[in-house]
Design an enzyme around this catalytic site. Structure first.
Site, PDB file in Angstrom:
ATOM      1  N   GLU A   1     -37.832  60.019  -4.125  1.00 38.78           N
ATOM      2  CA  GLU A   1     -39.144  60.026  -4.009  1.00 38.78           C
ATOM      3  C   GLU A   1     -39.570  58.898  -5.243  1.00 38.78           C
ATOM      4  O   GLU A   1     -38.819  58.839  -6.193  1.00 38.78           O
ATOM      5  CB  GLU A   1     -39.810  61.374  -4.446  1.00 38.78           C
ATOM      6  CG  GLU A   1     -41.415  61.212  -4.380  1.00 38.78           C
ATOM      7  CD  GLU A   1     -41.818  62.797  -4.698  1.00 38.78           C
ATOM      8  OE1 GLU A   1     -41.986  63.570  -4.039  1.00 38.78           O
ATOM      9  OE2 GLU A   1     -42.005  62.900  -6.009  1.00 38.78           O
TER      10      GLU A   1
ATOM     11  N   TYR B   1     -47.155  55.969  -2.741  1.00 36.61           N
ATOM     12  CA  TYR B   1     -46.233  56.982  -2.709  1.00 36.61           C
ATOM     13  C   TYR B   1     -45.217  56.912  -1.646  1.00 36.61           C
ATOM     14  O   TYR B   1     -45.609  56.263  -0.552  1.00 36.61           O
ATOM     15  CB  TYR B   1     -46.775  58.516  -2.484  1.00 36.61           C
ATOM     16  CG  TYR B   1     -45.940  59.863  -2.198  1.00 36.61           C
ATOM     17  CD1 TYR B   1     -45.551  60.361  -3.308  1.00 36.61           C
ATOM     18  CD2 TYR B   1     -45.095  59.812  -1.046  1.00 36.61           C
ATOM     19  CE1 TYR B   1     -44.636  61.272  -2.887  1.00 36.61           C
ATOM     20  CE2 TYR B   1     -44.370  60.528  -0.798  1.00 36.61           C
ATOM     21  CZ  TYR B   1     -43.775  61.551  -1.840  1.00 36.61           C
ATOM     22  OH  TYR B   1     -42.861  62.440  -1.438  1.00 36.61           O
TER      23      TYR B   1
END
Ligand code: GDP
Ligand code: MN
Length: 379
Positions: free
Chosen positions: A189, A101
């Site tokens: 993101e 991530y």
């Protein structure tokens, strides 16, 4: 404003990040044609402004064009977190060795962009944060200098032990920062950022959110808005110049001024109720705005009572009263309404409302308490 994944991918790609090239389809036949052109295994991905599409069945691998068509047929029209899927993205499937991530947000508390990276990617980062916070590294960026090379390397090595992956990851994070700044984003993101069996580092998902207040400075980003993918009530409110945020309670609130709207929601809670929304009709309200506000509030089936709380200054109480009368003479209200107004043209407003069969209060506590009781909440 949220961007679609395919739009966010294009911005990341423009910043130099390796992202597999895909195309958007609005019909199963289009998805099939794209899959045939790409050849091999593809991923069919719902394009909605919601996370967790994978879990909801909105991301599917297809080994050939026929399967891509079948998946697109199921995913198009699917409802994910209240939003209907109108488009799918068809991309060549990557082989995944690991999922991590990487994200950057604008952190209000520290007043700077903050990076968050985790080698435990793919799944909800909120879950990682709650259960295994040690698997997340947070790092604030001084906006005067951006993400410095040594900071990017530190983040890269937190994700990957191997320098052959940490180094490209660091480059990707610097590119992500550039894309974040260029878009005027409050969030950018990549989840998952994957490694392939061959060792390459590739972004397989992209999410970018931009504060609406930034859009005037970023016309190219503003042009990416897809109204068909947004909550209809929020779109209607924005077009009418109302600030509206949907909440889950039963007391529909219509207030002038953001501060008073917040205070009203506090008081609803104080008396044991839950607000159904935040709605600020603004300063110089006209009757039309009030009509739209009532339409928005009454279209929410959770609303069991409506509360008007108006402090007349620039807002004239008689304008609001006229709006209430206009809206309710067109369609009769199915739920009780409590009206509190005080200030500019208050007497005129009370007259207008009484002639139409409504009563008006001037005390805020009394009005809120009554609305909460009518909505079935409170003691
Ligand atoms: P999200 O659930 O809305 O975040 O959608 P993602 O784009 O992140 O996809 C969800 C999951 O699908 C990912 O975490 C991967 O496990 C899987 N996935 C997405 N793209 C690919 C791909 O190209 N290849 C493979 N094998 N899996 C993928
Ligand atoms: Mn994802």
């Amino acid at each position: 404003m949220n961007l679609h994944e395919y739009q966010a991918r294009a911005l990341l790609k423009a910043a130099g990040i390796p992202v597999p090239d895909g195309e958007v389809a609005t019909t199963p036949a289009e998805a099939e044609a794209i899959a045939r052109r790409l050849g091999g295994t593809v991923v069919v991905k719902a394009q909605v402004h919601a996370g967790g599409r994978g879990k909801a069945g909105g991301v599917k691998l297809a080994k050939d064009a026929a399967e891509a068509r079948a998946h697109a047929g199921r995913i198009l029209g699917m409802i994910i977190k209240g939003l209907t899927v109108e488009k799918v993205l068809v991309v060549p499937a990557a082989e995944i060795a690991s999922e991590s991530y990487a994200g950057v947000i604008l952190d209000r508390a520290s007043q700077r962009p903050v990076f968050m990276v985790s080698p435990a990617g793919g799944i909800d980062i909120e879950e990682v944060a709650a259960k295994t916070p040690e698997k997340i590294l947070k790092l604030g960026v001084d906006p005067r200098y951006g993400l410095l090379p040594h900071q990017a390397m530190r983040l890269g090595f937190f994700l990957y032990r191997d320098v052959a992956q940490a180094r490209p990851a660091a480059v990707i994070l610097q590119q992500l920062y550039r894309a974040f700044v260029d878009a005027g984003a409050s969030l950018a993101e990549i989840n998952p950022l994957v490694t392939t069996p061959g060792g390459a580092v590739v972004a397989l998902d992209a999410k970018i959110g931009v504060d609406d207040n930034e859009l005037e400075r970023k016309p190219a980003i503003a042009a990416l808005r897809d109204v068909s993918a947004e909550n209809p009530a929020e779109v209607k409110a924005r077009n009418a110049g109302l600030s509206f945020i949907k909440l889950d309670g039963a007391v529909g609130c219509c207030v002038n001024g953001a501060g008073l709207a917040m205070a009203t929601m506090d008081l609803v809670k104080y008396y044991g109720g839950e607000p159904a929304n935040f709605l600020d009709i603004g300063g110089s309200s006209n009757p039309d705005k009030v009509v739209t506000a009532l339409e928005i509030i009454t279209s929410d089936p959770n609303v069991k009572a409506i509360l008007f709380n108006i402090f007349g200054g620039i807002t004239r109480c008689d304008d609001v009263a006229n709006g209430i009368v206009a809206a309710t003479s067109r369609t009769k209200l199915a739920v009780p309404i409590v009206i509190r107004l005080t200030g500019t043209n208050e007497e005129r407003a009370v007259q207008i409302l009484q002639q139409a069969g409504f009563s008006a209060l001037t005390d805020m506590d009394e009005a809120v308490e009554r609305a909460v009781a009518l909505a079935g909440g409170g003691a």
